[in-house]
Scaffold this active site. Structure first.
Site, PDB file in Angstrom:
ATOM      1  N   HIS B  68      16.253  31.098  72.705  1.00  0.00           N
ATOM      2  CA  HIS B  68      15.745  32.412  72.928  1.00  0.00           C
ATOM      3  C   HIS B  68      15.569  33.191  71.439  1.00  0.00           C
ATOM      4  CE1 HIS B  68      17.287  36.613  73.144  1.00  0.00           C
ATOM      5  NE2 HIS B  68      16.298  36.956  74.185  1.00  0.00           N
ATOM      6  N   GLU B  71      11.897  31.990  70.422  1.00  0.00           N
ATOM      7  CA  GLU B  71      11.058  32.920  71.193  1.00  0.00           C
ATOM      8  C   GLU B  71      10.660  34.119  70.395  1.00  0.00           C
ATOM      9  OE1 GLU B  71      11.167  36.411  73.848  1.00  0.00           O
ATOM     10  OE2 GLU B  71      12.550  34.703  74.852  1.00  0.00           O
ATOM     11  N   HIS B  72      11.782  34.959  70.204  1.00  0.00           N
ATOM     12  CA  HIS B  72      11.582  36.256  69.478  1.00  0.00           C
ATOM     13  C   HIS B  72      10.984  36.023  68.154  1.00  0.00           C
ATOM     14  CE1 HIS B  72      14.452  39.453  71.075  1.00  0.00           C
ATOM     15  NE2 HIS B  72      14.501  38.807  71.919  1.00  0.00           N
ATOM     16  N   GLU B 143      20.586  43.072  72.008  1.00  0.00           N
ATOM     17  CA  GLU B 143      20.103  42.565  73.535  1.00  0.00           C
ATOM     18  C   GLU B 143      21.521  42.109  73.931  1.00  0.00           C
ATOM     19  OE1 GLU B 143      17.026  39.872  73.124  1.00  0.00           O
ATOM     20  OE2 GLU B 143      16.956  39.868  75.355  1.00  0.00           O
TER      21      GLU B 143
END
Lengths: 421, 431
Positions: B68, B71-72, B143
């Site tokens: 993840h 991905e960012h 997040e």
């Protein structure tokens, strides 16, 4: 696109589109939003779409819908500024795509009409079991709002900003108002809604199923129609003072929402410019809030600005640590000031205009999006996405600066973690 | 160029497959007269990929949440970030990481090839520095905090944590504040080079385009990788067949208790095929779908509300049936579900309901071809899980009640995990 007048105050809209496998129908009833009737009216689409005289039991109704190749029917209530809309929807796979070629669209359509006009009632009252079941579901929906702090915070700031108006109420009405509803009240509301609502039926698909508009005219001819209500929205006048509300809850991340008001509502050029402004402020990843509050300062995962065209407000919301909340608020207001002072590059303006235009053109590829676009516009010949895109295209830097200066800060609402010892 | 056409005579749909010399699979679904296009560029790399064997056969464990994080970070390239490039074309762009994949996407109504070029370029141009990694730790930290407060997220992950001893599906996709603190620019490059090899990736497009033109464009814009593909087989530790715990309870700021019920399957680590997907989806709908007597009972007795849902939760290397909702009596909901299963075991399946459920899935399935986004999502699911999308519909048309009876054995008191999130006011044991 075709507009068809069905009867006084009852209009049809047909969007002929052969690309989809689905026939999408909505029957929209528009009424003035009034504090005393929000809750009872809002319960109607839920009770009506859960059963009808022909299928008084909702699991039998659902079985029937499944047999119609997963046809879906449903009802929802919403607010469009100071107007309440009750929407009845049906989506059905087209007849030519089902193996045994049964007329599923027409049958689902008949069910939709039965739900609206032939509910399961007894002695001028809806049945207790149905009313109580849907009341419980609505009450639990209201109660459950707290589970999602982001949307809870948004509902709370609306109730603060419009505390003295019907618009400040939830779409469902308040807990107290829902609790008071009984079968007789609901029956009376049903009669009133059918007689006084402005009606628009929208069909998006290959063809209008089996004389739907004529059948609807016939159904309504059996209803004694009074003068249709006048539908208008009043935006909130700025008081010049900022209302600050903070609630403490057992959360790890705080929520901060800033509510701004403007006197503009509707679909005109100014609204288009307000939309571009809001997008530049906190829409796309090129926006002031995304690039500064999130990317440069790492204060938030999300920090977004969302305009509401129908009542004329704009909300900026973010999730933020308690110790950063003040800094985030200051930075949001700094970024607004920057836009008000005209700090907009050509690149930013072009990015925003092309992004909004692009998404408007994409609307044509979704029946639900098209239905929502028209259904949430109450005037009889709503602006099309393409026409709105043209207005957006014409936006200049001066227009945006003017739009940015139309907004006044009205309320700051926050949820902050409890002080831990 | 060789485009393979995959066609369904049953539902009268077709799509094309092109295999790039690098091994990249390109799936193309043309939608004539549509105004918009939707494109996914992804890799079979998600949160379950937490360990691999290096060239020397040593087990390398990765920090939780790194897929993840990557991905960012991929949105930033040396010459500016991808968002800034899309800002010039007006496309909507985004990315997501799930348990078994990472996807980068855009949708647009014009400048299709400009957008495709941006997508192919930025996903192939990693640029990580210590400074940009540190900045991202702040954003992703927020997040993670947001998810910590989200009861629907917590109730599901608590269930997965209780079901599995060590299967990586129990790990939160974004990781934890501690695990992401271990991520460095070097580690991101290591993972990128391993998992973003084109042979492990897919490009899925739906919209109004010419397939041959798209393929030519992809050929011109994507060079085969310099590095040979590495072994990217996910290491899944041995996992007992019964759940770690049958019940897990926590407290959060919610109005009503939330529940998530999962049933542990015996064949752990297996990816379900099309036949199992169809069978289990039918069965779940027959147990507690909206047309069932059980659903009516649950609703009439006030045991569930509109939040109730059921799902066959599946991905690369995992599968389990799941029921979620809000209830003051989650134990009772579980009991009634097990009763219904028991009834089916004893009396067989209700034929009318079975046929109606098949029809429902067929009609709704066909309607999913109406939108470019859902077409891409269906193609992506079938590609990552390794089944044929059209075979799914063929099976659905042919399946008989006796074909799904085996699936009833997944459901038992022993295989069940009940996760509950209680309001703070309810005193419960924090497991």
């Amino acid at each position: 696109m075709e507009y068809i007048k069905i009867a006084d105050g009852i209009n049809g809209l047909f969007i002929n589109n052969n690309r989809f496998s689905t026939t999408h129908i909505s029957v929209n009833l528009y009424l003035p939003l009034k504090k005393e009737s929000i809750a009872v009216n809002a319960l109607l689409p839920y009770v009506l779409s859960s059963c009808c005289a022909e299928y008084p039991d909702f699991s039998a109704l659902n079985l029937r819908l499944n047999e119609l190749y997963g046809a879906e029917v449903g009802g929802i209530a919403d607010k469009i500024g100071d107007v309440q809309v009750l929407r009845f929807l049906s989506f059905t796979v087209n007849n030519d795509l089902v193996p045994d070629k049964i007329k599923v669209v027409e049958q689902a359509c008949s069910l939709l009409l039965s739900m609206i006009f032939e509910p399961s009632v007894l002695n001028d009252a809806f049945l207790d079991a149905d009313v109580e079941r849907e009341k419980r579901l609505t009450l639990e929906k209201i109660e459950g709002l707290i589970n999602d702090k982001r949307s809870y915070a948004i509902n709370r700031i609306i109730s603060e900003m419009y505390a003295n108006e019907a618009f400040g109420e939830l779409k469902t009405g308040s807990t107290e108002a829902v609790e008071k509803i009984d079968g007789k009240m609901l029956y009376k509301a049903w009669k009133t809604v059918l007689s006084k609502a402005e009606v628009r039926v929208q069909v998006i698909g290959k063809e209008i199923p089996d004389n739907l508009f004529e059948r609807l005219a016939e159904r309504f001819s059996g209803v004694k129609r009074n003068a249709v209500d006048c539908l208008a929205t009043t935006p909130k006048a700025s008081t010049g003072e900022v209302n600050r509300v903070c609630e403490n809850m057992d959360v790890s991340q705080g929520k901060l929402v800033l509510g701004f008001t403007t006197k503009h509502t509707g679909d005109d050029r100014e609204t288009a410019f307000l939309a571009v402004f809001a997008d530049l402020f906190g829409g796309g990843p090129y926006s002031k809030l995304f690039t500064n509050v999130r990317e440069k300062m790492s204060l938030c995962y999300y920090c977004a600005a969302r305009p509401n065209r129908t009542k004329g407000y704009l909300l900026v919301d973010c999730g933020v640590e308690a110790q950063n909340a003040k800094k985030a608020e200051e930075e949001i207001l700094n970024q607004l000031k920057a836009l008000q002072n005209g700090e907009i590059t050509d690149d930013e303006l072009n990015a925003s205009v092309s992004s909004i235009k692009d998404s408007l053109y994409c609307l044509n590829d979704s029946q639900a999006a098209l239905d929502g676009w028209y259904g949430m516009r109450i005037n009889n010949k709503p602006i099309t996405p393409e026409e709105f895109a043209q207005l957006i295209d014409g936006a200049t830097k001066e227009d945006i600066v003017k739009a940015a200066n139309e907004y006044t800060l009205d309320t700051v609402y926050s949820i902050m973690p409890l002080e831990k010892e | 160029m060789s485009l393979k056409v995959v066609e369904s005579s049953l539902i009268k749909k077709k799509f094309n497959i092109y295999t790039h010399p690098s091994g990249l699979k390109v799936l193309l679904y043309p939608m004539k007269d549509f105004s918009s296009n939707y494109v996914l560029f992804g890799t079979k790399y998600g949160s379950v990929d937490t360990a691999f064997k290096d060239d020397n056969g040593n087990l390398v464990e990765l920090p939780e949440g790194i897929a993840h994080f990557l991905e960012h970070k991929l949105f930033e390239s040396e010459d500016g970030d991808a968002f800034a490039k899309y800002a010039k074309t007006g496309a909507y762009s985004n990315a997501y990481t799930s348990f078994d994949r990472t996807c980068y996407l855009f949708s647009c109504s014009n400048r299709f090839y400009d957008n495709l070029s941006i997508l192919l370029d930025f996903v192939r141009s990693p640029y990580f520095t210590a400074a940009t990694v540190e900045k991202e730790q702040g954003i992703i930290g927020q997040e993670i905090r947001m998810y910590d407060d989200m009861p629907s997220w917590r109730v599901m992950f608590n269930m997965l944590e209780a079901m599995f001893y060590s299967h990586p599906v129990r790990i939160d996709i974004a990781g934890t504040a501690q695990s992401i603190a271990k991520i460095s620019d070097k580690l991101l490059y290591d993972c990128y080079n391993r998992y973003y090899n084109l042979s492990n990736m897919f490009l899925i497009l739906a919209g109004d385009f010419n397939c041959d033109e798209v393929v030519d464009f992809v050929k011109d814009n994507l060079k085969p990788c310099d590095n040979p593909p590495k072994d990217i087989k996910t290491v899944i530790p041995d996992e007992p067949k019964t759940p770690l715990k049958n019940k897990v309870v926590c407290n959060l700021d919610v109005a009503k208790p939330l529940f998530c019920i999962g049933f542990k399957e015996k064949n752990i680590g297996a990816t379900p095929d099309a036949k199992r997907l169809v069978a289990m989806e039918i069965l779940l709908k027959m147990i507690a779908g909206t047309a069932t007597p059980l659903y009516k009972q649950l609703l009439d007795e006030g045991l569930i509300n509109e939040e109730f849902s059921l799902e066959y939760f599946t991905g690369r290397g995992f599968a389990l049936p799941m029921f979620e909702g809000e209830s003051d009596q989650p134990e009772k909901v579980l009991e009634l579900i097990l009763n219904q299963v028991e009834q089916y075991k004893q009396n067989g399946l209700d034929k009318t309901l079975f046929e109606a459920t098949k029809r429902e899935m067929y009609g709704k399935g066909i309607r999913r071809f109406d939108a470019a986004e859902s077409v891409c999502s269906m193609l992506c699911d079938s590609y990552v899980l390794g089944y044929d999308l059209f075979e799914y519909f063929d099976i659905l048309a042919e399946i008989k009640p006796e074909d799904i009876l085996d699936e009833l054995n997944v459901f038992s008191k022993e295989s069940a995990v009940l996760s509950i999130v209680n309001p703070r006011t309810v005193q419960g044991v924090e497991n």
